[in-house]
Design a protein around this motif. Structure first.
Motif, mmCIF file in Angstrom:
data_model
loop_
_atom_site.group_PDB
_atom_site.id
_atom_site.type_symbol
_atom_site.label_atom_id
_atom_site.label_comp_id
_atom_site.label_asym_id
_atom_site.label_seq_id
_atom_site.Cartn_x
_atom_site.Cartn_y
_atom_site.Cartn_z
ATOM 1 N N ARG A 43 16.211 7.851 -121.207
ATOM 2 C CA ARG A 43 15.922 8.054 -119.792
ATOM 3 C C ARG A 43 17.209 8.051 -118.991
ATOM 4 O O ARG A 43 18.098 7.236 -119.215
ATOM 5 C CB ARG A 43 14.995 6.951 -119.273
ATOM 6 N N ASP A 44 17.291 8.982 -118.050
ATOM 7 C CA ASP A 44 18.458 9.083 -117.182
ATOM 8 C C ASP A 44 17.993 9.582 -115.819
ATOM 9 O O ASP A 44 17.471 10.696 -115.711
ATOM 10 C CB ASP A 44 19.498 10.028 -117.779
ATOM 11 N N ASP A 45 18.135 8.719 -114.816
ATOM 12 C CA ASP A 45 17.771 9.080 -113.447
ATOM 13 C C ASP A 45 16.316 9.550 -113.366
ATOM 14 O O ASP A 45 15.995 10.540 -112.697
ATOM 15 C CB ASP A 45 18.719 10.158 -112.925
ATOM 16 N N GLY A 46 15.441 8.838 -114.044
ATOM 17 C CA GLY A 46 14.021 9.140 -113.979
ATOM 18 C C GLY A 46 13.550 10.264 -114.871
ATOM 19 O O GLY A 46 12.353 10.548 -114.926
ATOM 20 N N VAL A 47 14.467 10.914 -115.579
ATOM 21 C CA VAL A 47 14.103 12.013 -116.477
ATOM 22 C C VAL A 47 14.109 11.497 -117.912
ATOM 23 O O VAL A 47 15.098 10.901 -118.362
ATOM 24 C CB VAL A 47 15.079 13.198 -116.341
ATOM 25 N N THR A 48 13.005 11.714 -118.614
ATOM 26 C CA THR A 48 12.898 11.297 -120.012
ATOM 27 C C THR A 48 13.112 12.500 -120.914
ATOM 28 O O THR A 48 12.424 13.511 -120.778
ATOM 29 C CB THR A 48 11.524 10.676 -120.306
ATOM 30 N N THR A 49 14.062 12.371 -121.820
ATOM 31 C CA THR A 49 14.364 13.441 -122.777
ATOM 32 C C THR A 49 13.917 13.008 -124.154
ATOM 33 O O THR A 49 14.241 11.908 -124.612
ATOM 34 C CB THR A 49 15.872 13.761 -122.791
ATOM 35 N N LEU A 50 13.165 13.872 -124.802
ATOM 36 C CA LEU A 50 12.696 13.616 -126.164
ATOM 37 C C LEU A 50 13.585 14.370 -127.134
ATOM 38 O O LEU A 50 13.796 15.574 -127.002
ATOM 39 C CB LEU A 50 11.245 14.078 -126.315
ATOM 40 N N MET A 51 14.133 13.639 -128.114
ATOM 41 C CA MET A 51 15.056 14.239 -129.073
ATOM 42 C C MET A 51 14.507 14.078 -130.490
ATOM 43 O O MET A 51 14.036 13.005 -130.857
ATOM 44 C CB MET A 51 16.437 13.574 -128.987
ATOM 45 N N ALA A 52 14.542 15.161 -131.255
ATOM 46 C CA ALA A 52 14.124 15.127 -132.662
ATOM 47 C C ALA A 52 15.359 14.952 -133.528
ATOM 48 O O ALA A 52 16.315 15.716 -133.437
ATOM 49 C CB ALA A 52 13.391 16.413 -133.030
ATOM 50 N N ARG A 53 15.304 13.928 -134.398
ATOM 51 C CA ARG A 53 16.397 13.645 -135.329
ATOM 52 C C ARG A 53 15.873 13.718 -136.755
ATOM 53 O O ARG A 53 14.691 13.459 -137.014
ATOM 54 C CB ARG A 53 16.963 12.242 -135.091
ATOM 55 N N GLY A 54 16.769 14.042 -137.678
ATOM 56 C CA GLY A 54 16.400 13.968 -139.078
ATOM 57 C C GLY A 54 16.109 12.530 -139.469
ATOM 58 O O GLY A 54 16.838 11.611 -139.075
ATOM 59 N N LEU A 55 15.036 12.313 -140.211
ATOM 60 C CA LEU A 55 14.633 10.957 -140.571
ATOM 61 C C LEU A 55 15.736 10.219 -141.319
ATOM 62 O O LEU A 55 15.991 9.039 -141.053
ATOM 63 C CB LEU A 55 13.361 11.001 -141.428
ATOM 64 N N ARG A 56 16.401 10.914 -142.236
ATOM 65 C CA ARG A 56 17.408 10.252 -143.065
ATOM 66 C C ARG A 56 18.827 10.383 -142.524
ATOM 67 O O ARG A 56 19.641 9.479 -142.715
ATOM 68 C CB ARG A 56 17.363 10.820 -144.487
ATOM 69 N N VAL A 80 14.014 18.109 -125.656
ATOM 70 C CA VAL A 80 13.261 18.700 -124.563
ATOM 71 C C VAL A 80 12.984 17.619 -123.525
ATOM 72 O O VAL A 80 12.824 16.443 -123.854
ATOM 73 C CB VAL A 80 11.934 19.311 -125.088
ATOM 74 N N GLU A 81 12.947 18.015 -122.259
ATOM 75 C CA GLU A 81 12.599 17.085 -121.192
ATOM 76 C C GLU A 81 11.086 16.981 -121.074
ATOM 77 O O GLU A 81 10.374 17.986 -121.120
ATOM 78 C CB GLU A 81 13.195 17.543 -119.859
ATOM 79 N N LEU A 82 10.598 15.761 -120.898
ATOM 80 C CA LEU A 82 9.171 15.534 -120.748
ATOM 81 C C LEU A 82 8.771 15.634 -119.284
ATOM 82 O O LEU A 82 9.583 15.372 -118.385
ATOM 83 C CB LEU A 82 8.800 14.145 -121.275
ATOM 84 N N PRO A 83 7.528 15.997 -119.004
ATOM 85 C CA PRO A 83 7.053 15.969 -117.617
ATOM 86 C C PRO A 83 7.208 14.566 -117.031
ATOM 87 O O PRO A 83 6.990 13.566 -117.723
ATOM 88 C CB PRO A 83 5.573 16.368 -117.746
ATOM 89 N N ARG A 84 7.560 14.488 -115.775
ATOM 90 C CA ARG A 84 7.802 13.191 -115.147
ATOM 91 C C ARG A 84 6.557 12.318 -115.125
ATOM 92 O O ARG A 84 6.662 11.086 -115.048
ATOM 93 C CB ARG A 84 8.331 13.385 -113.722
#
Length: 496
Positions: A446-459, A467-471
């Protein structure tokens, strides 16, 4: 003029390869054009090059066309094989996600909002049954459950569970499943009996009501009631397990058919509660195989047949937790211990196993415990320590032999067999449940009220997409394999 005579000796000859006799290697009758080129005057090369650049023979064109055609077929076949392998992998991942509670279906690409629906907040208000998303809603007519097609969000049905009633306390409706896993086509919901709280002198009888619906149509599949103060409730297959305090103070636990209320087995404590405060503090914890009940007595019950595995006095200082097919116990005075499904003693433990939100059984030979000062991996057969990490983080999931821990929402990954650190995310993050499809982990910042969803490799922890999520989304969770976001007044379904 020598160059002109030499050029005149060179002729284009088309050979029928099917009828022309083969020339044996080393046969003196075979002409060696290379030898002729060696004997030629260097000044003759431009003239020969001009002659050699003449029309290409049709046979060569045919052979080239065949070769390119074969190469194209090989490429097409390879692409088809790779597509088939990827499809098979996705099918396996999908099947695993709908059978392993807490695991997401594949999220290979950035997710977006697919559809929205109103829903009451709270646990057990969203359920995935087969291919129907069932949510608890409320309007002026009372509380309902409504079914939506999982892929499109098209409403399939709605059914009223409790009517609105003036002078009655708010009675919640829950449609739970173990670890929010996907269930079959039977929707099972629980609500309390409507209790008048403003009628002076009237004796109030506590109890619960179970209602069942068909997930595809919303058709009523049965309902029944049980008198008593609710201690705990859970679903096992097409049955429910309920724990209540009887009017005489005893704790009763029953497994019943969700549609008819028929009793499969029952347990009643010998001891009785002596105070209302003690009744309020009673609780039941379930897995899909074992129940730990803290009622008038501390009891461990096997869910398939009701076998009593342990029975202790309520006042005893004892930590008990269901674990896989059995349970684990720990007391401050001594070491803990693991017990199997028959109550037989297993290896000693320094603490009870951590409660994991997701466990795909990829490391059944390892037990993860947290002592508050360290996270430790133990050999399941002997209890011997395999590794120890000086972490205050909470173990949250074991997927594909990878341990995920979180500390205030900041996730990190370790090899569950060796304790080797794999990656960590130090970003300021909301404290959400683990989100993984078995290949990727979704972390949020979260940064300044914006939540960013990040996909990472499990390993490897490498970023795949973000991608940014709806507020309006305040929380994400895996429900029945689907990525469900919560808003103030509803849910959003997200997917690639």
């Amino acid at each position: 003029m020598a160059s002109g005579r030499r050029a005149a000796q060179l002729q284009l000859v088309e050979v029928d390869e099917e009828t022309a006799p083969a020339v044996p290697v080393g046969d003196p009758a075979r002409v060696d054009p290379g030898a002729q080129r060696d004997e030629a005057d260097p000044e003759e090369e431009p003239a020969r090059a001009a002659d050699d650049a003449g029309p290409v023979r049709p046979g060569i064109l045919r052979r080239h066309a065949v070769l390119w055609g074969v190469a194209g077929l090989v490429v097409v076949a390879l692409v088809a094989v790779l597509a088939g392998v990827d499809a098979a992998r996705r099918d396996r991942a999908y099947e695993q996600a709908v059978t392993v509670p807490g695991l997401l279906t594949p999220v290979d690409g950035p997710v977006h909002v697919r559809w929205r629906a109103p829903a009451k907040p709270g646990d057990g208000t969203v359920l995935v049954a087969d291919d129907t998303v069932v949510v608890v809603t409320q309007d002026s007519a009372g509380r309902h459950v409504t079914g939506y097609e999982a892929g499109t969000g098209a409403q399939r049905w709605t059914a009223r569970v409790t009517p609105a009633q003036a002078g009655a306390q708010d009675v919640p409706v829950q449609c739970p499943s173990w670890r929010d896993g996907r269930v079959n086509s039977l929707v099972v919901c629980m609500t309390g009996l409507i209790e008048p709280v403003y009628v002076a002198g009237e004796q109030v009888t506590a109890g619960l009501r179970i209602v069942a619906f068909d997930a595809a149509t919303g058709q009523d599949r049965g309902s029944w009631t049980r008198v008593g103060t609710l201690t705990g409730f859970g679903r096992v297959g097409d049955d429910v397990v309920v724990a209540v305090t009887e009017p005489d103070g005893r704790t009763a636990v029953e497994r019943r058919d969700a549609r008819t209320g028929e009793v499969r087995w029952s347990y009643v404590s010998r001891e009785r509660f002596s105070s209302a405060l003690a009744i309020e503090r009673s609780a039941m914890e379930l897995t899909d195989q074992v129940a730990v009940v803290r009622g008038a007595q501390i009891a461990v019950l096997r869910l398939d047949d009701g076998t009593l595995l342990r029975d202790d006095a309520r006042g005893k200082a004892l930590a008990l937790t269901p674990f896989r097919e059995g349970y684990a116990a720990w007391t401050p005075a001594g070491a803990g211990r693991l017990y199997d499904r028959d109550g037989g003693e297993g290896p000693p433990l320094p603490a009870v196993p951590s409660r994991l939100d997701v466990d795909d059984d990829s490391a059944l030979d390892v037990i993860v415990v947290s002592t508050g000062l360290a996270v430790r991996g133990l050999e399941a057969e002997t209890g011997d320590e395999l590794w120890s990490l000086g972490l205050r983080a909470t173990p949250r999931a074991v997927v594909d032999e990878t341990l995920l821990t979180s500390d205030g929402g900041r996730y990190a990954a370790y090899d569950v067999r060796t304790g080797t650190p794999l990656w960590s995310d130090p970003s300021d993050a909301p404290d959400w449940p683990p989100l993984t499809d078995g290949s990727l982990v979704l972390t949020a910042s979260r940064d300044d009220g914006v939540t960013t969803l990040m996909a990472r490799g499990l390993r490897d922890g490498a970023q795949r997409w973000q991608v940014e999520l709806p507020r309006q989304v305040t929380q994400l969770a895996a429900v029945g394999g689907l990525l469900v976001g919560r808003t103030a007044d509803g849910i959003v379904l997200l997917g690639p």
